[in-house]
Design an enzyme around this catalytic site. Structure first.
Site, mmCIF file in Angstrom:
data_model
loop_
_atom_site.group_PDB
_atom_site.id
_atom_site.type_symbol
_atom_site.label_atom_id
_atom_site.label_comp_id
_atom_site.label_asym_id
_atom_site.label_seq_id
_atom_site.Cartn_x
_atom_site.Cartn_y
_atom_site.Cartn_z
ATOM 1 N N ARG A 69 0.509 17.883 8.961
ATOM 2 C CA ARG A 69 -0.483 16.689 8.866
ATOM 3 C C ARG A 69 -0.683 16.277 10.204
ATOM 4 O O ARG A 69 -1.721 15.862 10.742
ATOM 5 C CB ARG A 69 -0.097 15.553 7.862
ATOM 6 C CG ARG A 69 -0.215 16.082 6.413
ATOM 7 C CD ARG A 69 0.488 15.328 5.393
ATOM 8 N NE ARG A 69 -0.177 13.804 5.373
ATOM 9 C CZ ARG A 69 0.213 12.892 4.600
ATOM 10 N NH1 ARG A 69 1.322 13.132 3.884
ATOM 11 N NH2 ARG A 69 -0.364 11.793 4.734
ATOM 12 N N ASP A 103 -2.663 8.208 9.926
ATOM 13 C CA ASP A 103 -3.228 8.503 11.068
ATOM 14 C C ASP A 103 -3.473 7.564 11.821
ATOM 15 O O ASP A 103 -3.575 6.462 11.726
ATOM 16 C CB ASP A 103 -4.516 9.544 10.664
ATOM 17 C CG ASP A 103 -5.664 8.573 10.260
ATOM 18 O OD1 ASP A 103 -6.163 8.980 9.174
ATOM 19 O OD2 ASP A 103 -6.044 7.732 10.712
ATOM 20 N N HIS A 118 1.175 1.585 4.774
ATOM 21 C CA HIS A 118 2.006 2.690 4.568
ATOM 22 C C HIS A 118 2.723 3.627 5.545
ATOM 23 O O HIS A 118 2.882 4.774 5.419
ATOM 24 C CB HIS A 118 1.177 3.787 3.629
ATOM 25 C CG HIS A 118 0.669 2.954 2.398
ATOM 26 N ND1 HIS A 118 -0.411 3.428 1.566
ATOM 27 C CD2 HIS A 118 1.051 1.662 1.662
ATOM 28 C CE1 HIS A 118 -0.558 2.694 0.526
ATOM 29 N NE2 HIS A 118 0.408 1.452 0.683
ATOM 30 N N CYS A 154 19.499 12.987 14.172
ATOM 31 C CA CYS A 154 19.692 11.858 14.815
ATOM 32 C C CYS A 154 20.607 11.600 16.018
ATOM 33 O O CYS A 154 21.593 12.237 15.811
ATOM 34 C CB CYS A 154 19.951 10.655 13.880
ATOM 35 S SG CYS A 154 20.259 9.053 14.894
HETATM 36 C C1 BV8 Z 1 6.311 0.488 -4.314
HETATM 37 C C2 BV8 Z 1 2.189 7.082 2.824
HETATM 38 C C3 BV8 Z 1 8.111 -0.632 -5.188
HETATM 39 C C4 BV8 Z 1 2.839 8.488 2.688
HETATM 40 C C5 BV8 Z 1 1.591 6.418 0.512
HETATM 41 C C6 BV8 Z 1 1.724 -1.218 -10.119
HETATM 42 C C7 BV8 Z 1 1.079 -0.543 -10.980
HETATM 43 C C8 BV8 Z 1 1.156 0.934 -11.131
HETATM 44 C C9 BV8 Z 1 2.103 1.655 -10.221
HETATM 45 C C10 BV8 Z 1 2.897 0.842 -9.457
HETATM 46 C C11 BV8 Z 1 2.729 -0.323 -9.273
HETATM 47 N N1 BV8 Z 1 3.292 -0.990 -8.123
HETATM 48 C C12 BV8 Z 1 4.004 0.026 -7.636
HETATM 49 C C13 BV8 Z 1 3.717 1.149 -8.158
HETATM 50 C C14 BV8 Z 1 4.338 2.573 -7.893
HETATM 51 C C15 BV8 Z 1 3.147 3.129 -6.917
HETATM 52 C C16 BV8 Z 1 1.995 3.267 -7.073
HETATM 53 O O1 BV8 Z 1 1.045 2.544 -6.916
HETATM 54 N N2 BV8 Z 1 1.742 4.417 -7.736
HETATM 55 C C17 BV8 Z 1 0.420 4.743 -8.095
HETATM 56 C C18 BV8 Z 1 -0.066 6.324 -7.803
HETATM 57 C C19 BV8 Z 1 -0.056 4.737 -9.959
HETATM 58 N N3 BV8 Z 1 3.495 2.344 -5.370
HETATM 59 C C20 BV8 Z 1 4.600 2.526 -4.616
HETATM 60 O O2 BV8 Z 1 5.371 3.376 -5.043
HETATM 61 C C21 BV8 Z 1 4.704 1.681 -3.374
HETATM 62 N N4 BV8 Z 1 5.972 1.137 -3.507
HETATM 63 O O3 BV8 Z 1 5.786 -0.139 -5.097
HETATM 64 O O4 BV8 Z 1 7.830 0.063 -4.242
HETATM 65 C C22 BV8 Z 1 9.410 -1.702 -4.636
HETATM 66 C C23 BV8 Z 1 9.036 -2.761 -4.520
HETATM 67 C C24 BV8 Z 1 10.236 -3.503 -4.105
HETATM 68 C C25 BV8 Z 1 11.328 -2.874 -3.622
HETATM 69 C C26 BV8 Z 1 11.352 -1.428 -3.701
HETATM 70 C C27 BV8 Z 1 10.227 -0.809 -4.043
HETATM 71 C C28 BV8 Z 1 4.437 2.525 -2.251
HETATM 72 C C29 BV8 Z 1 3.164 3.202 -2.192
HETATM 73 C C30 BV8 Z 1 2.878 3.758 -0.922
HETATM 74 C C31 BV8 Z 1 2.987 5.371 -1.052
HETATM 75 N N5 BV8 Z 1 2.742 6.127 0.256
HETATM 76 N N6 BV8 Z 1 1.163 6.988 1.701
HETATM 77 C C32 BV8 Z 1 2.024 9.744 3.043
HETATM 78 O O5 BV8 Z 1 0.815 9.421 3.338
HETATM 79 O O6 BV8 Z 1 2.207 11.171 2.844
HETATM 80 S S1 BV8 Z 1 -0.089 6.287 -0.658
HETATM 81 C C33 BV8 Z 1 -1.212 7.278 -0.268
HETATM 82 O O7 BV8 Z 1 -1.739 7.577 -1.448
HETATM 83 C C34 BV8 Z 1 -1.991 6.924 0.745
HETATM 84 O O8 BV8 Z 1 -1.211 5.977 1.747
HETATM 85 C C35 BV8 Z 1 -2.958 5.989 -0.129
HETATM 86 O O9 BV8 Z 1 -2.479 4.777 -0.294
HETATM 87 C C36 BV8 Z 1 -2.774 6.624 -1.296
HETATM 88 C C37 BV8 Z 1 -4.153 7.612 -1.311
HETATM 89 O O10 BV8 Z 1 -5.043 6.568 -1.910
HETATM 90 P P1 BV8 Z 1 -6.437 6.544 -0.998
HETATM 91 O O11 BV8 Z 1 -6.130 6.316 0.398
HETATM 92 O O12 BV8 Z 1 -7.320 5.589 -1.835
HETATM 93 O O13 BV8 Z 1 -6.867 8.027 -1.029
HETATM 94 P P2 BV8 Z 1 -7.335 8.942 -2.349
HETATM 95 O O14 BV8 Z 1 -7.299 10.549 -1.897
HETATM 96 O O15 BV8 Z 1 -6.898 8.494 -3.588
HETATM 97 O O16 BV8 Z 1 -8.927 8.453 -2.543
HETATM 98 C C38 BV8 Z 1 -9.818 8.801 -1.495
HETATM 99 C C39 BV8 Z 1 -11.131 7.817 -1.996
HETATM 100 O O17 BV8 Z 1 -11.961 8.173 -0.791
HETATM 101 C C40 BV8 Z 1 -11.820 8.427 -2.930
HETATM 102 O O18 BV8 Z 1 -12.130 7.272 -3.851
HETATM 103 C C41 BV8 Z 1 -13.108 9.205 -2.331
HETATM 104 O O19 BV8 Z 1 -14.149 9.294 -3.596
HETATM 105 C C42 BV8 Z 1 -13.283 8.469 -1.274
HETATM 106 N N7 BV8 Z 1 -13.895 9.258 -0.173
HETATM 107 C C43 BV8 Z 1 -14.121 10.778 -0.100
HETATM 108 N N8 BV8 Z 1 -14.832 10.834 1.242
HETATM 109 C C44 BV8 Z 1 -15.280 9.753 1.484
HETATM 110 C C45 BV8 Z 1 -14.583 8.697 0.798
HETATM 111 N N9 BV8 Z 1 -14.972 7.277 0.963
HETATM 112 C C46 BV8 Z 1 -15.897 7.165 2.002
HETATM 113 N N10 BV8 Z 1 -16.395 7.965 2.983
HETATM 114 C C47 BV8 Z 1 -16.202 9.272 2.551
HETATM 115 N N11 BV8 Z 1 -16.626 10.290 3.631
HETATM 116 ZN ZN ZN Z 2 20.870 7.805 12.697
#
Ligand code: BV8
Ligand code: ZN
Length: 252
Positions: A69, A103, A118, A154
């Protein structure tokens, strides 16, 4: 004409939040999280790969994914949407740019600061002692189909270096999250671009803004759970809508 009305509200705004997701970088050629993974990772769901457990189980597979990536992001360029965000910032000084993307395309388009909820691909660190790791200067050459790459060790404690991103189950960087939450609560206009609004707590930011009566603008060619809750829903790509909004900013 919705663009003009939205642009007028944007032009008269004092405090603006631009919140972006993977869709913001799609027109630059960076696959979104919706796009199926390819090559070595085709059989994986990104949500399982982007976890501490996956890295512990197979560090070379996960490090290889992030190196692939990182190479891709360095091959592509910011798009018209990224550039329009930077221009909106120059027109409206109190604009806060918050992204879920790892990115650096917002920065390369001239946005600063950019609050990465993130993490970023650019700042890896030791999985043992947290010591920051500096990548060698040359751009990684990664085969199209991807490959396993053993993470570097590391220099301090020899533990494997990990990507500087926030994995599922990990908490967000406190500083960045605090800034984002406050900005969402204080803004007049909340621009929500290219996100499916399913990953939390990032997806709760628009809820904060809407609850405070901010004008909410969604830019997404596809439907999300916010379609009929936002003030303006532009069902089109970021690279089309954002330049149009920016164009209206310049005023008659
Ligand atoms: C945490 C980095 C707890 C890594 C990422 C509440 C409810 C349910 C679940 C949870 C909740 N709270 C927490 C959770 C769990 C989880 C979560 O949300 N799960 C989901 C899946 C249900 N959250 C977590 O685990 C978070 N941490 O809660 O920790 C905690 C608390 C205290 C102490 C300890 C722990 C951490 C979440 C972060 C994970 N890391 N990224 C990497 O990149 O590899 S998330 C990653 O996925 C991205 O960063 C982004 O956030 C997500 C993807 O979503 P989008 O960016 O929206 O992209 P997607 O592909 O889904 O959609 C693209 C959109 O673009 C589409 O709608 C499409 O139509 C549109 N599009 C396409 N082309 C275009 C366009 N729009 C405009 N123009 C275009 N041309
Ligand atoms: Zn180290």
């Amino acid at each position: 004409m919705p663009e003009r009305d939205a642009a007028e509200l944007l032009r008269d705004a004092k405090r603006v939040v631009v919140f972006t997701g993977a869709g913001m970088s799609a027109e630059s050629g960076v696959p979104t999280f919706r796009d199926a993974l390819t090559g070595l990772w085709a059989r994986f769901d990104p949500r399982t790969l982007a976890t501490p457990a996956a890295f512990a189980a197979d560090p070379a597979l996960v490090w290889g994914w992030y190196e692939w990536r990182r190479a891709e992001v360095q091959r592509v360029h910011p798009n018209a949407g990224h550039r329009a965000v930077a221009t909106i910032e120059s027109h409206i000084p109190d604009t806060v740019v918050i992204t879920q993307n790892v990115d650096d395309l917002h920065e390369r388009a001239g946005s600063s600061p950019v609050h990465h909820l993130h993490g970023t691909l650019a700042h890896p660190y030791c999985s043992g002692c947290g010591e920051p790791y500096t990548f060698p200067p040359e751009i990684p050459e990664e085969p199209e189909e991807g490959r396993r790459v053993a993470p570097p060790s590391c220099a301090e404690c020899a533990a494997p270096v990990r990507p500087g991103v926030v994995w599922f189950g990990e908490s967000l960087p406190e500083g960045q999250w605090g800034i984002a939450e406050r900005a969402a609560q204080d803004c007049d206009v909340f621009l929500c671009v290219g996100t499916s609004s399913v990953v939390y707590p990032a997806a709760s930011l628009i809820e904060h803004a809407a609850a405070r009566g901010a004008v909410t603008i969604q830019v997404n060619p596809n439907s999300t759970s916010w379609d009929d809750r936002v003030s303006f829903d532009f069902r089109a790509p970021a690279g089309v809508v954002l330049p149009a909004l920016r164009g209206c900013l310049a005023g008659p």
